[in-house]
Design a protein around this motif. Structure first.
Motif, mmCIF file in Angstrom:
data_model
loop_
_atom_site.group_PDB
_atom_site.id
_atom_site.type_symbol
_atom_site.label_atom_id
_atom_site.label_comp_id
_atom_site.label_asym_id
_atom_site.label_seq_id
_atom_site.Cartn_x
_atom_site.Cartn_y
_atom_site.Cartn_z
ATOM 1 N N ASN A 4 -13.778 14.873 -25.080
ATOM 2 C CA ASN A 4 -13.977 15.129 -23.660
ATOM 3 C C ASN A 4 -12.873 14.379 -22.912
ATOM 4 O OD1 ASN A 4 -16.278 16.544 -24.278
ATOM 5 N ND2 ASN A 4 -17.675 14.918 -23.661
ATOM 6 N N LEU A 5 -12.274 15.016 -21.912
ATOM 7 C CA LEU A 5 -11.164 14.413 -21.187
ATOM 8 C C LEU A 5 -11.469 14.355 -19.700
ATOM 9 C CD1 LEU A 5 -8.246 16.233 -23.051
ATOM 10 C CD2 LEU A 5 -8.931 13.843 -23.310
ATOM 11 N N TYR A 6 -10.958 13.324 -19.043
ATOM 12 C CA TYR A 6 -11.287 13.069 -17.642
ATOM 13 C C TYR A 6 -10.041 12.646 -16.869
ATOM 14 C CZ TYR A 6 -15.808 12.437 -19.975
ATOM 15 O OH TYR A 6 -16.910 12.600 -20.767
ATOM 16 N N TRP A 7 -9.983 13.014 -15.582
ATOM 17 C CA TRP A 7 -8.998 12.468 -14.644
ATOM 18 C C TRP A 7 -9.757 11.746 -13.535
ATOM 19 C CZ3 TRP A 7 -4.131 11.556 -15.341
ATOM 20 C CH2 TRP A 7 -3.342 12.381 -16.131
ATOM 21 N N TYR A 8 -9.343 10.494 -13.275
ATOM 22 C CA TYR A 8 -9.900 9.701 -12.197
ATOM 23 C C TYR A 8 -8.781 9.303 -11.239
ATOM 24 C CZ TYR A 8 -14.202 8.769 -14.881
ATOM 25 O OH TYR A 8 -15.380 8.875 -15.567
ATOM 26 N N ARG A 9 -9.176 8.940 -10.031
ATOM 27 C CA ARG A 9 -8.244 8.340 -9.089
ATOM 28 C C ARG A 9 -8.887 7.069 -8.529
ATOM 29 N NH1 ARG A 9 -6.228 12.048 -4.496
ATOM 30 N NH2 ARG A 9 -8.419 11.989 -3.883
ATOM 31 N N SER A 64 -13.161 17.801 -18.724
ATOM 32 C CA SER A 64 -13.027 18.958 -19.597
ATOM 33 C C SER A 64 -13.708 18.676 -20.930
ATOM 34 C CB SER A 64 -11.551 19.275 -19.835
ATOM 35 O OG SER A 64 -11.409 20.280 -20.816
ATOM 36 N N VAL A 65 -14.536 19.619 -21.368
ATOM 37 C CA VAL A 65 -15.214 19.461 -22.653
ATOM 38 C C VAL A 65 -14.572 20.327 -23.733
ATOM 39 C CG1 VAL A 65 -17.378 18.807 -21.572
ATOM 40 C CG2 VAL A 65 -16.933 21.207 -22.094
ATOM 41 N N GLY A 66 -13.527 21.088 -23.380
ATOM 42 C CA GLY A 66 -12.835 21.905 -24.369
ATOM 43 C C GLY A 66 -11.624 22.589 -23.773
ATOM 44 N N ILE A 67 -10.817 23.206 -24.630
ATOM 45 C CA ILE A 67 -9.611 23.901 -24.180
ATOM 46 C C ILE A 67 -9.967 24.942 -23.123
ATOM 47 C CG2 ILE A 67 -7.714 25.418 -24.869
ATOM 48 C CD1 ILE A 67 -7.800 24.125 -27.605
ATOM 49 N N LEU A 87 -5.889 7.838 -13.425
ATOM 50 C CA LEU A 87 -6.255 7.420 -14.773
ATOM 51 C C LEU A 87 -6.816 8.579 -15.562
ATOM 52 C CD1 LEU A 87 -7.947 4.185 -13.565
ATOM 53 C CD2 LEU A 87 -6.188 4.159 -15.314
ATOM 54 N N CYS A 88 -6.368 8.669 -16.790
ATOM 55 C CA CYS A 88 -6.912 9.642 -17.731
ATOM 56 C C CYS A 88 -7.849 8.895 -18.667
ATOM 57 C CB CYS A 88 -5.785 10.289 -18.513
ATOM 58 S SG CYS A 88 -6.311 11.538 -19.707
ATOM 59 N N ALA A 89 -8.935 9.527 -19.060
ATOM 60 C CA ALA A 89 -9.882 8.891 -19.979
ATOM 61 C C ALA A 89 -10.393 9.928 -20.971
ATOM 62 C CB ALA A 89 -11.041 8.266 -19.210
ATOM 63 N N TRP A 90 -10.961 9.438 -22.062
ATOM 64 C CA TRP A 90 -11.513 10.343 -23.064
ATOM 65 C C TRP A 90 -12.755 9.735 -23.686
ATOM 66 C CZ3 TRP A 90 -11.620 9.692 -28.557
ATOM 67 C CH2 TRP A 90 -11.114 8.461 -28.996
ATOM 68 N N THR A 91 -13.599 10.622 -24.221
ATOM 69 C CA THR A 91 -14.722 10.201 -25.034
ATOM 70 C C THR A 91 -14.687 10.992 -26.340
ATOM 71 O OG1 THR A 91 -16.155 11.815 -23.952
ATOM 72 C CG2 THR A 91 -16.250 9.563 -23.138
ATOM 73 N N PRO A 92 -14.977 10.323 -27.451
ATOM 74 C CA PRO A 92 -14.949 11.008 -28.750
ATOM 75 C C PRO A 92 -16.220 11.804 -29.001
ATOM 76 C CG PRO A 92 -15.437 8.693 -29.042
ATOM 77 C CD PRO A 92 -15.216 8.880 -27.568
#
Lengths: 111, 112
Positions: free
Chosen positions: B32-37, B50-53, B90-95
């Motif tokens: 899972n990918l994230y954009w924060y400000r 985003s949870v997928g392409i 900031l970009c973040a992710w969860t596995p």
């Protein structure tokens, strides 16, 4: 609508003493809570988390306490070290992968 | 091991210019990918996740958009920057199933 609040913008503590950071939340659907540490011009670093089924979680010098009835959590750092000087954010999740963050508390550890 | 890369570290752009910030994750699949400000003196505000392409969810309507062209790549874009777009991104992710998010180093954007 600020659902996660860190009412103390700053905290100063002497090296070796305990740092206590507080966080309050308003959304009763939050079931997972996290603490992050952030240095200037860097991304936040994950510190510790706690599920709502627990009231305490400990990892080395860091302990998080959760009081669900008061909608309050705290982070204890014992003993405080100079490298702990940073901004600390609490965050909460309501059963999904999105996090709501507080505004942060700046911790300064004095020698 | 898993790592997240975010670039550039610093960016100064004129008002009205386009923007493209890139984030990639290594050592995992289907994160899972994230954009924060983070605005000055404020907490982190979730912009997109985003949870997928090709799957993008927007949290705050604004002058920005996001895309996920590959499994481990997340792009934040704007066609025309505004002064109010300045901030720390900031970009973040969860596995996958965990909710512990891990952040990149961030991009300091100044729109002048």
């Amino acid at each position: 609508d600020q659902q996660v609040k860190q009412n103390s913008p700053s905290l100063s503590v002497q090296e070796g003493r305990i740092s206590i950071l507080n966080c309050d939340y308003t959304n009763s659907m939050f079931d997972y809570f996290l603490w992050y540490k952030k240095y200037p011009a860097e991304g936040p670093t994950f510190l510790i988390s706690i599920s709502s089924i627990k009231d305490k979680n400990e990892d080395g010098r860091f302990t998080v306490f959760l009081n669900k009835s008061a909608k309050h959590l705290s982070l204890h750092i014992v003993p405080s070290q100079p490298g702990d000087s940073a901004v600390y954010f609490c965050a909460a999740s309501a059963g999904d992968y999105k996090l709501s963050f507080g505004a942060g508390t700046t911790v300064t550890v004095r020698a | 091991s898993q790592t997240i890369h975010q670039w550039p570290a610093t960016l100064v752009q004129p008002v009205g210019s386009p923007l493209s910030l890139e984030c990639t994750v290594e050592g995992t699949s289907n994160p899972n990918l994230y954009w924060y400000r983070q605005a000055a003196g404020r907490g982190l505000q979730l912009l997109f996740y985003s949870v997928g392409i090709g799957q993008i969810s927007s949290e705050v309507p604004q002058n920005l958009s996001a895309s996920r062209p590959q499994d481990r790549q997340f792009i934040l874009s704007s066609k025309k920057l505004l002064l109010s777009d300045s901030g720390f991104y900031l970009c973040a992710w969860t596995p996958g199933p965990t909710r512990d998010q891990y952040f990149g180093a961030g991009t300091r954007l100044s729109v002048l």
